[in-house]
Design a protein around this motif. Structure first.
Motif, PDB file in Angstrom:
ATOM      1  N   LEU A   1       0.601  -1.169  -0.051  1.00  0.00           N
ATOM      2  CA  LEU A   1      -0.014   0.111   0.003  1.00  0.00           C
ATOM      3  C   LEU A   1       0.615   1.395  -0.018  1.00  0.00           C
ATOM      4  CD1 LEU A   1      -2.659  -1.175   2.469  1.00  0.00           C
ATOM      5  CD2 LEU A   1      -2.615  -1.324   0.232  1.00  0.00           C
ATOM      6  N   ASP A   2       2.012   1.402   0.044  1.00  0.00           N
ATOM      7  CA  ASP A   2       2.881   2.537  -0.020  1.00  0.00           C
ATOM      8  C   ASP A   2       3.258   2.689  -1.248  1.00  0.00           C
ATOM      9  OD1 ASP A   2       5.312   4.295  -0.029  1.00  0.00           O
ATOM     10  OD2 ASP A   2       6.307   2.982   1.498  1.00  0.00           O
ATOM     11  N   ALA A   3       2.419   3.747  -1.620  1.00  0.00           N
ATOM     12  CA  ALA A   3       2.456   4.190  -3.162  1.00  0.00           C
ATOM     13  C   ALA A   3       3.617   4.706  -3.719  1.00  0.00           C
ATOM     14  CB  ALA A   3       1.476   5.625  -3.244  1.00  0.00           C
ATOM     15  N   GLY A   4       4.593   5.254  -2.821  1.00  0.00           N
ATOM     16  CA  GLY A   4       5.909   5.831  -3.294  1.00  0.00           C
ATOM     17  C   GLY A   4       6.893   4.496  -3.500  1.00  0.00           C
ATOM     18  N   ARG A   5       6.825   3.473  -2.702  1.00  0.00           N
ATOM     19  CA  ARG A   5       7.491   2.091  -2.885  1.00  0.00           C
ATOM     20  C   ARG A   5       7.126   1.572  -4.146  1.00  0.00           C
ATOM     21  NH1 ARG A   5       6.891  -3.154  -1.394  1.00  0.00           N
ATOM     22  NH2 ARG A   5       8.655  -4.248  -1.266  1.00  0.00           N
ATOM     23  N   VAL A   6       5.705   1.392  -4.274  1.00  0.00           N
ATOM     24  CA  VAL A   6       4.882   0.869  -5.503  1.00  0.00           C
ATOM     25  C   VAL A   6       5.478   1.393  -6.758  1.00  0.00           C
ATOM     26  CG1 VAL A   6       2.910   0.180  -6.731  1.00  0.00           C
ATOM     27  CG2 VAL A   6       3.261  -0.436  -4.178  1.00  0.00           C
ATOM     28  N   GLY A   7       5.639   2.985  -6.652  1.00  0.00           N
ATOM     29  CA  GLY A   7       5.649   3.724  -7.976  1.00  0.00           C
ATOM     30  C   GLY A   7       7.337   3.490  -8.243  1.00  0.00           C
ATOM     31  N   ARG A   8       8.223   3.461  -7.477  1.00  0.00           N
ATOM     32  CA  ARG A   8       9.603   3.057  -7.919  1.00  0.00           C
ATOM     33  C   ARG A   8       9.754   1.720  -8.241  1.00  0.00           C
ATOM     34  NH1 ARG A   8      10.305   5.578  -2.734  1.00  0.00           N
ATOM     35  NH2 ARG A   8      10.429   3.431  -1.614  1.00  0.00           N
ATOM     36  N   MET A   9       8.832   0.848  -7.970  1.00  0.00           N
ATOM     37  CA  MET A   9       8.902  -0.718  -8.674  1.00  0.00           C
ATOM     38  C   MET A   9       8.364  -0.636  -9.949  1.00  0.00           C
ATOM     39  SD  MET A   9       8.586  -3.348  -5.323  1.00  0.00           S
ATOM     40  CE  MET A   9       7.026  -2.661  -4.677  1.00  0.00           C
ATOM     41  N   VAL A  10       7.262   0.012 -10.095  1.00  0.00           N
ATOM     42  CA  VAL A  10       6.750   0.152 -11.371  1.00  0.00           C
ATOM     43  C   VAL A  10       7.401   0.912 -12.420  1.00  0.00           C
ATOM     44  CG1 VAL A  10       4.754   1.011 -12.989  1.00  0.00           C
ATOM     45  CG2 VAL A  10       4.266   0.354 -10.444  1.00  0.00           C
ATOM     46  N   ARG A  11       8.428   1.776 -12.062  1.00  0.00           N
ATOM     47  CA  ARG A  11       9.074   2.270 -13.172  1.00  0.00           C
ATOM     48  C   ARG A  11      10.226   1.445 -13.241  1.00  0.00           C
ATOM     49  NH1 ARG A  11       7.278   6.886  -9.824  1.00  0.00           N
ATOM     50  NH2 ARG A  11       8.905   6.526  -8.466  1.00  0.00           N
ATOM     51  N   ALA A  12      10.673   0.587 -12.334  1.00  0.00           N
ATOM     52  CA  ALA A  12      12.006  -0.516 -12.541  1.00  0.00           C
ATOM     53  C   ALA A  12      11.392  -1.772 -13.180  1.00  0.00           C
ATOM     54  CB  ALA A  12      12.403  -0.494 -11.059  1.00  0.00           C
ATOM     55  N   ALA A  13      10.169  -1.843 -13.374  1.00  0.00           N
ATOM     56  CA  ALA A  13       9.750  -3.148 -13.882  1.00  0.00           C
ATOM     57  C   ALA A  13       9.838  -3.169 -15.429  1.00  0.00           C
ATOM     58  CB  ALA A  13       8.174  -3.503 -13.426  1.00  0.00           C
ATOM     59  N   SER A  14      10.963  -2.946 -15.940  1.00  0.00           N
ATOM     60  CA  SER A  14      11.301  -2.986 -17.388  1.00  0.00           C
ATOM     61  C   SER A  14      10.754  -4.161 -18.271  1.00  0.00           C
ATOM     62  CB  SER A  14      12.800  -2.604 -17.583  1.00  0.00           C
ATOM     63  OG  SER A  14      13.416  -3.645 -16.847  1.00  0.00           O
ATOM     64  N   GLY A  15      10.600  -5.291 -17.600  1.00  0.00           N
ATOM     65  CA  GLY A  15      10.336  -6.600 -17.944  1.00  0.00           C
ATOM     66  C   GLY A  15       8.673  -6.961 -18.253  1.00  0.00           C
ATOM     67  N   ALA A  16       7.905  -6.191 -17.590  1.00  0.00           N
ATOM     68  CA  ALA A  16       6.698  -6.504 -17.267  1.00  0.00           C
ATOM     69  C   ALA A  16       5.729  -5.944 -18.376  1.00  0.00           C
ATOM     70  CB  ALA A  16       6.096  -5.984 -15.822  1.00  0.00           C
ATOM     71  N   LEU A  17       4.881  -6.495 -18.971  1.00  0.00           N
ATOM     72  CA  LEU A  17       3.764  -5.991 -19.914  1.00  0.00           C
ATOM     73  C   LEU A  17       2.653  -5.385 -19.473  1.00  0.00           C
ATOM     74  CD1 LEU A  17       4.259  -8.625 -22.899  1.00  0.00           C
ATOM     75  CD2 LEU A  17       5.551  -6.422 -22.769  1.00  0.00           C
ATOM     76  N   LEU A  18       2.117  -6.101 -18.734  1.00  0.00           N
ATOM     77  CA  LEU A  18       0.815  -5.464 -17.835  1.00  0.00           C
ATOM     78  C   LEU A  18       1.054  -5.473 -16.391  1.00  0.00           C
ATOM     79  CD1 LEU A  18      -2.107  -4.689 -18.253  1.00  0.00           C
ATOM     80  CD2 LEU A  18      -2.626  -7.178 -17.782  1.00  0.00           C
ATOM     81  N   VAL A  19       1.061  -4.168 -15.659  1.00  0.00           N
ATOM     82  CA  VAL A  19       1.331  -4.062 -14.462  1.00  0.00           C
ATOM     83  C   VAL A  19      -0.095  -3.953 -13.386  1.00  0.00           C
ATOM     84  CG1 VAL A  19       2.627  -2.770 -12.350  1.00  0.00           C
ATOM     85  CG2 VAL A  19       3.748  -3.172 -14.699  1.00  0.00           C
ATOM     86  N   VAL A  20       0.006  -4.454 -12.527  1.00  0.00           N
ATOM     87  CA  VAL A  20      -1.220  -4.447 -11.599  1.00  0.00           C
ATOM     88  C   VAL A  20      -0.769  -4.231 -10.171  1.00  0.00           C
ATOM     89  CG1 VAL A  20      -3.479  -5.615 -10.731  1.00  0.00           C
ATOM     90  CG2 VAL A  20      -2.421  -6.286 -13.095  1.00  0.00           C
ATOM     91  N   THR A  21      -1.413  -3.175  -9.731  1.00  0.00           N
ATOM     92  CA  THR A  21      -1.017  -2.846  -8.268  1.00  0.00           C
ATOM     93  C   THR A  21      -2.327  -2.818  -7.270  1.00  0.00           C
ATOM     94  OG1 THR A  21      -1.414  -0.514  -8.860  1.00  0.00           O
ATOM     95  CG2 THR A  21       1.052  -1.290  -8.815  1.00  0.00           C
ATOM     96  N   GLU A  22      -2.096  -2.233  -5.964  1.00  0.00           N
ATOM     97  CA  GLU A  22      -3.215  -2.237  -5.112  1.00  0.00           C
ATOM     98  C   GLU A  22      -3.059  -1.213  -4.167  1.00  0.00           C
ATOM     99  OE1 GLU A  22      -3.322  -5.798  -2.520  1.00  0.00           O
ATOM    100  OE2 GLU A  22      -1.196  -5.550  -2.043  1.00  0.00           O
ATOM    101  N   CYS A  23      -2.430  -0.093  -4.510  1.00  0.00           N
ATOM    102  CA  CYS A  23      -2.141   1.157  -3.503  1.00  0.00           C
ATOM    103  C   CYS A  23      -2.981   2.003  -3.995  1.00  0.00           C
ATOM    104  CB  CYS A  23      -0.880   1.481  -3.492  1.00  0.00           C
ATOM    105  SG  CYS A  23      -0.132   1.990  -4.977  1.00  0.00           S
ATOM    106  N   GLU A  24      -3.307   3.086  -2.982  1.00  0.00           N
ATOM    107  CA  GLU A  24      -3.909   4.374  -3.227  1.00  0.00           C
ATOM    108  C   GLU A  24      -3.201   5.268  -4.532  1.00  0.00           C
ATOM    109  OE1 GLU A  24      -6.789   6.991  -3.130  1.00  0.00           O
ATOM    110  OE2 GLU A  24      -6.661   5.111  -2.072  1.00  0.00           O
ATOM    111  N   GLY A  25      -3.810   5.274  -5.457  1.00  0.00           N
ATOM    112  CA  GLY A  25      -3.247   6.335  -6.520  1.00  0.00           C
ATOM    113  C   GLY A  25      -2.201   5.228  -7.539  1.00  0.00           C
ATOM    114  N   GLY A  26      -2.527   3.829  -7.858  1.00  0.00           N
ATOM    115  CA  GLY A  26      -1.700   2.991  -8.380  1.00  0.00           C
ATOM    116  C   GLY A  26      -1.653   3.306  -9.617  1.00  0.00           C
ATOM    117  N   LEU A  27      -2.786   4.065 -10.327  1.00  0.00           N
ATOM    118  CA  LEU A  27      -2.796   4.342 -11.683  1.00  0.00           C
ATOM    119  C   LEU A  27      -1.578   5.653 -12.037  1.00  0.00           C
ATOM    120  CD1 LEU A  27      -6.130   3.971 -13.165  1.00  0.00           C
ATOM    121  CD2 LEU A  27      -4.437   2.144 -12.819  1.00  0.00           C
TER     122      LEU A  27
END
Length: 203
Positions: free
Chosen positions: A129-155
């Motif tokens: 649920l830590d949006a900042g941490r999730v955001g860093r991981m989304v940006r680093a997920a260079s090999g993922a085609l479809l990313v799904v999250t569960e935090c506030e403001g995930g999109l």
């Protein structure tokens, strides 16, 4: 922002979606296949039930996503789901997909660590649920085609699909641009039952 053509129709579909998800989760997990109405109305009150519903959704998302031709090495290559920060959900998901296929492809579930964010996967679920941490991981997920999250403001953090709890139900929002950037086409059937669909990554 994308707007559905019939709000009254969508309200009915959305109410049916919660029950469908729970029925799906129960059936896929080898339970009785029936869920009491009280449970269907309060999916988010039990962490185990919430986890089960999210795992069932992740499996179902694969059937409503068209991946680009280059996403698979050959016709027998599996559809790979990576899960990070949610080991219990990964175990639930592995149980759900065992022996199942999507578009005639087997499904593989991989538990990943932050050091493996560059791993090539078709769908990546980032728990937490830590949006900042999730955001860093989304940006680093260079090999993922479809990313799904569960935090506030995930999109807003860059995911294509973000789980939310709405009226004690597990729902999801969709950002079309985030999917389209990676060449993924999401079915209109999925968009119809989403809580919210938008063009772009802003919430």
């Amino acid at each position: 922002m994308y707007r559905h053509p019939s709000s009254s129709l969508n309200r009915g579909l959305r109410h049916k979606l919660a029950g469908w998800a729970l029925l799906c989760a129960a059936a896929l997990c080898g339970e009785h296949g029936l869920v009491a109405p009280a449970r269907a109305e309060n999916a988010a009150t039990s962490p185990a039930l919430e986890r089960r519903v999210k795992a069932a959704f992740l499996y179902k998302f694969l059937g409503y996503a068209e991946f680009p031709p280059g996403a698979f090495a050959d016709p027998a290559s599996p559809v790979t789901i990576g899960v990070i920060g949610a080991d219990d959900l990964a175990a639930e998901l592995a149980h759900i997909v065992s022996g199942r296929t999507v578009n005639n492809r087997p499904i593989a579930v991989r538990v990943l660590r932050e050091s493996e964010l560059g791993t090539s996967v078709h769908l990546l679920f980032i728990g937490g649920l830590d949006a900042g941490r999730v955001g860093r991981m989304v940006r680093a997920a260079s090999g993922a085609l479809l990313v799904v999250t569960e935090c506030e403001g995930g999109l807003h953090q860059g995911s294509a699909i973000n789980f939310r709890i709405v009226d004690e139900r597990v729902r999801f929002d969709v950002a079309l641009d985030a999917a389209e950037r990676n060449g993924i086409k999401l079915s209109s059937r999925l968009l119809t039952v989403a809580n919210r669909v938008q063009k772009g990554a802003q919430q």
